[in-house]
Design an enzyme around this catalytic site. Structure first.
Site, PDB file in Angstrom:
ATOM      1  N   ASP A 154      22.521  82.208  12.594  1.00 41.68           N
ATOM      2  CA  ASP A 154      23.380  82.337  13.778  1.00 41.68           C
ATOM      3  C   ASP A 154      23.569  83.818  14.077  1.00 41.68           C
ATOM      4  O   ASP A 154      23.912  84.595  13.190  1.00 41.68           O
ATOM      5  CB  ASP A 154      24.743  81.690  13.501  1.00 41.68           C
ATOM      6  N   PHE A 155      23.306  84.210  15.318  1.00 37.66           N
ATOM      7  CA  PHE A 155      23.469  85.615  15.676  1.00 37.66           C
ATOM      8  C   PHE A 155      23.893  85.709  17.127  1.00 37.66           C
ATOM      9  O   PHE A 155      23.359  85.012  17.979  1.00 37.66           O
ATOM     10  CB  PHE A 155      22.144  86.363  15.471  1.00 37.66           C
ATOM     11  N   CYS A 207      31.517  77.042  22.205  1.00 37.83           N
ATOM     12  CA  CYS A 207      32.736  76.259  22.341  1.00 37.83           C
ATOM     13  C   CYS A 207      33.904  76.889  21.600  1.00 37.83           C
ATOM     14  O   CYS A 207      34.969  77.111  22.154  1.00 37.83           O
ATOM     15  CB  CYS A 207      32.472  74.857  21.785  1.00 37.83           C
ATOM     16  N   CYS A 231      35.332  76.142  25.244  1.00 36.77           N
ATOM     17  CA  CYS A 231      36.384  75.125  25.258  1.00 36.77           C
ATOM     18  C   CYS A 231      37.690  75.495  24.568  1.00 36.77           C
ATOM     19  O   CYS A 231      38.773  75.244  25.101  1.00 36.77           O
ATOM     20  CB  CYS A 231      35.922  73.823  24.599  1.00 36.77           C
ATOM     21  N   PRO A 267      39.216  78.582  23.382  1.00 42.36           N
ATOM     22  CA  PRO A 267      40.122  79.548  24.013  1.00 42.36           C
ATOM     23  C   PRO A 267      40.505  79.138  25.430  1.00 42.36           C
ATOM     24  O   PRO A 267      41.621  79.382  25.882  1.00 42.36           O
ATOM     25  CB  PRO A 267      39.331  80.862  24.011  1.00 42.36           C
ATOM     26  N   LYS A 268      39.590  78.463  26.141  1.00 42.04           N
ATOM     27  CA  LYS A 268      39.874  78.039  27.513  1.00 42.04           C
ATOM     28  C   LYS A 268      41.072  77.115  27.565  1.00 42.04           C
ATOM     29  O   LYS A 268      41.999  77.268  28.352  1.00 42.04           O
ATOM     30  CB  LYS A 268      38.610  77.368  28.066  1.00 42.04           C
ATOM     31  N   GLY A 318      17.147  84.653  14.751  1.00 43.30           N
ATOM     32  CA  GLY A 318      15.941  83.949  14.329  1.00 43.30           C
ATOM     33  C   GLY A 318      14.912  83.851  15.440  1.00 43.30           C
ATOM     34  O   GLY A 318      15.242  83.597  16.594  1.00 43.30           O
ATOM     35  N   SER A 373      31.815  77.084  39.688  1.00 38.03           N
ATOM     36  CA  SER A 373      31.523  76.143  38.611  1.00 38.03           C
ATOM     37  C   SER A 373      32.839  75.748  37.968  1.00 38.03           C
ATOM     38  O   SER A 373      33.873  76.341  38.286  1.00 38.03           O
ATOM     39  CB  SER A 373      30.685  76.878  37.563  1.00 38.03           C
ATOM     40  N   TYR A 374      32.806  74.835  36.994  1.00 40.92           N
ATOM     41  CA  TYR A 374      34.071  74.491  36.350  1.00 40.92           C
ATOM     42  C   TYR A 374      34.583  75.685  35.557  1.00 40.92           C
ATOM     43  O   TYR A 374      35.781  75.899  35.434  1.00 40.92           O
ATOM     44  CB  TYR A 374      33.956  73.216  35.493  1.00 40.92           C
ATOM     45  N   GLU A 423      38.286  76.878  36.248  1.00 36.76           N
ATOM     46  CA  GLU A 423      39.244  76.807  35.125  1.00 36.76           C
ATOM     47  C   GLU A 423      39.832  78.191  34.847  1.00 36.76           C
ATOM     48  O   GLU A 423      41.027  78.355  34.660  1.00 36.76           O
ATOM     49  CB  GLU A 423      38.559  76.270  33.866  1.00 36.76           C
ATOM     50  N   ARG A 438      29.431  71.853  41.845  1.00 35.64           N
ATOM     51  CA  ARG A 438      28.193  71.132  42.146  1.00 35.64           C
ATOM     52  C   ARG A 438      27.911  70.125  41.049  1.00 35.64           C
ATOM     53  O   ARG A 438      28.015  70.421  39.858  1.00 35.64           O
ATOM     54  CB  ARG A 438      27.050  72.148  42.240  1.00 35.64           C
ATOM     55  N   LEU A 446      27.559  69.619  26.994  1.00 38.06           N
ATOM     56  CA  LEU A 446      28.895  69.415  26.430  1.00 38.06           C
ATOM     57  C   LEU A 446      28.814  69.472  24.917  1.00 38.06           C
ATOM     58  O   LEU A 446      27.888  68.930  24.324  1.00 38.06           O
ATOM     59  CB  LEU A 446      29.427  68.025  26.821  1.00 38.06           C
ATOM     60  N   HIS A 484      54.360  51.605  31.266  1.00 31.63           N
ATOM     61  CA  HIS A 484      55.245  52.196  32.278  1.00 31.63           C
ATOM     62  C   HIS A 484      56.321  53.025  31.615  1.00 31.63           C
ATOM     63  O   HIS A 484      56.889  52.597  30.639  1.00 31.63           O
ATOM     64  CB  HIS A 484      55.844  51.038  33.100  1.00 31.63           C
ATOM     65  N   GLU A 542      48.925  54.057  34.180  1.00 28.28           N
ATOM     66  CA  GLU A 542      49.072  52.659  34.574  1.00 28.28           C
ATOM     67  C   GLU A 542      48.475  52.400  35.947  1.00 28.28           C
ATOM     68  O   GLU A 542      48.145  51.269  36.279  1.00 28.28           O
ATOM     69  CB  GLU A 542      50.547  52.245  34.547  1.00 28.28           C
TER      70      GLU A 542
END
Lengths: 450, 122
Positions: free
Chosen positions: A14-15, A31, A36, A38-39, A104, A171-172, A176, A198, A314, A444, A449
């Site tokens: 991982d880099f 994420c 996700c 921190p958002k 890698g 975009s989302y 956000e 979109r 996702l 309720h 509901e």
């Protein structure tokens, strides 16, 4: 971690290539570090701000002015992320997965070269490989973009309050971020080239935009930035943005403390040596086509996550695909990842939860005469006392008339949309029909509901 | 200069010592008090201490290792004790890198590999 359970010898490379402004982060991917997690925490900070205002009507008394401190919020968020990074390191070590913080890339069949941040190279061979390199934010390619603009990679650890912000994109991610920045009291403008969100249900996308506009976020529509210049240095400084209309020659200028680019993400597949091992990628998008077993055209190389062509970007999808893949490889399982009816939520100030088809997609696939749409506005009980909007929250389901009115699309716009949607997603997986939905008695008083 | 060890007892002494060395890497091992024969009331601490001590040479240069006795069993069990409240400790032994979220708790401290990782991580 799943493969290690089956006694396989596993290594993770991982880099994080630093952002143009020099930002980097720990183990865990997008994420956890710049997506996700921190958002949602910052979205929560904004919601709490709103809650404080509402609370006065419920009897809470405190001085007129309530202020927000960016540094306090960022520190808490980064601290939490740091504990997650550490947790992953411990978990990998406990499960005997070798972890290298190194970049890698393939150099030949069954062989990768790992380069760490000091430039030291090592070679590794393996029986099978899994690529999950994800994506990084796209830049505009205009003068001043990399020098002066920030992206979501920089926002969540920004060591100073961004101030008056221009968010470029619809975009989302753009909406956000614009949402929580405005929610903590900043002056926010969103510059949109054409449509909002979109790929999402456009009826709902427009309602989200309207809500944001009514709540103080400025929108500049049908313009794109063509130049970013620095007027004043500082943390934050002052930037001048020149933009051109997409419909003519009109030019406008604006000054902002921060420009946040959220115009899309590009797959990290171009510089990892895929050509050396013959893995085919979509030259235009950089994405990797795979079969329904997540296998690339090279049998011993697999791929999961955002880099896959035509699959949802996702985190839970990637995680599920990864786990099932390993079980198929080493535990004799046959279950494949089900990419249909995956629920999602957009955490804009008015949250949007969805599962299944948008109205446009349903019409396109089944024909307008074969679908029935049931919808309703609703007014959350919690919003009544503080006199918040009574006609903004909205729920809609789309049913397939030819299949027993099976629910093929679920959309809800309102508080806690994520929590509401999760249960309905499970119901849709079981094939719930309109009749079954109708015969389920509601709880309720809750929003769900409706 | 290599590393040095400071032995403290109780929360106040711990905080004072940590503040004195602000700017240098600080690692702390929290254990239950020891009796007259030098044995702790916390059996896991007895197991962890030699493992941790064996890895100390892996700490970066200039590090400070604070060996902190938290108190007797009754003090530790109190859910409002200062270590729980202010340092968010949840158990003893706890080995942590001060000022970061990096820590190892209880059985994690028995594993030389994890201890080494905590000392050499950046």
């Amino acid at each position: 971690q799943e493969a290690a359970k089956y006694e396989k010898k596993v290594m993770v490379l991982d880099f994080v290539t630093p952002t143009p402004l020099g930002n980097s982060w720990g183990l865990g991917g997008t994420c956890v570090n710049v997506g996700c997690i921190p958002k949602k925490l910052m979205h929560q900070a904004a919601l709490l701000g709103q809650a404080l205002q509402d609370s006065r009507k419920f009897g809470w008394q405190f001085p007129e002015e309530v202020r927000h401190n960016w540094m306090t919020m960022t520190e808490s968020v980064q601290n939490y992320i740091g504990s997650l990074n550490w947790g992953y390191r411990v978990a990998l070590r406990e499960k005997k997965v070798t972890y290298e913080n190194a970049y890698g890339e393939f150099v030949g069949p069954h062989t990768v070269k790992a380069t760490n941040k000091r430039g030291v190279e090592k070679l590794y061979t393996a029986e099978k490989f899994l690529i999950a390199t994800g994506e990084r934010p796209r830049y505009l390619g205009i003068p001043g973009d990399k020098e002066y603009c920030i992206s979501s990679d920089d926002l969540f650890s920004l060591p100073y309050c961004p101030g008056k912000t221009l968010v470029v994109g619809a975009s989302y991610v753009a909406l956000e971020c614009a949402g929580f920045l405005a929610g903590i009291g900043l002056d926010v403008t969103v510059m949109v080239r054409s449509i909002l969100l979109r790929g999402f249900d456009q009826d709902i996308a427009n309602k989200i935009g309207e809500y944001m506009e009514e709540h103080g976020i400025n929108f500049i529509r049908e313009f794109v930035p063509i130049k970013v210049e620095q007027i004043e240095e500082g943390t934050p400084g002052i930037l001048k943005v020149t933009s051109k209309s997409t419909k003519g020659n009109e030019i406008i200028e604006g000054e902002y403390n921060t420009v946040l680019l959220a115009i899309g993400r590009d797959a990290c597949t171009r510089k990892i040596g895929l050509d050396k091992v013959g893995v085919i990628i979509n030259e235009k998008t950089g994405k990797i086509p795979v079969n329904d077993k997540e296998q690339t055209n090279v049998p011993y190389i697999y791929a999961i996550g955002d880099i896959l062509q035509d699959k949802l970007e996702l985190t839970p999808v990637a995680i599920q695909a990864g786990r099932l893949l390993v079980r198929r490889l080493y535990a004799g399982a046959t279950t494949k990842c089900d990419y249909v009816n995956v629920p999602t939520t957009v955490f804009t100030p008015l949250e949007y939860g969805a599962c299944g088809y948008s109205e446009e997609a349903a019409v396109k696939k089944f024909g307008e005469e074969n679908i029935e749409v049931y919808h309703s506005h609703f007014w959350p009980l919690e919003w009544t006392v503080p006199s918040r909007d009574n006609n903004k929250c909205y729920a809609k389901i789309i049913c397939n008339i030819q299949d027993n009115e099976r629910v093929i699309g679920f959309h809800v716009l309102g508080p806690n949309a994520g929590e509401v949607t999760q249960g309905f997603a499970a119901a849709m997986k079981c094939g719930i029909t309109k009749e079954q939905l109708d015969s389920t008695i509601g709880i309720h008083p809750v929003c769900a509901e409706v | 200069m290599a590393w040095e060890e400071k032995q403290v007892r109780g929360y106040t002494e711990f905080v004072q010592t940590a503040q004195r060395f602000h700017g240098r890497p600080i690692f702390a091992l929290f254990c239950g008090d020891k009796d007259a024969e030098g044995k702790s009331w916390c059996p896991d601490c007895v197991t962890a201490e030699p493992v941790v001590r064996k890895e100390l040479h892996n700490m970066p240069d200039e590090s400070v290792f604070i060996y902190c006795l938290v108190g007797d069993r009754a003090y530790w069990k109190d859910p409002n004790n200062e270590f729980r409240k202010n340092l968010k400790l949840t158990g003893v032994p706890t080995l942590l890198k001060y000022g970061t979220p990096q820590k190892l708790v209880e059985e994690e401290c028995f594993k030389a590999e994890l201890v080494r990782m905590l000392f050499t991580e950046d």
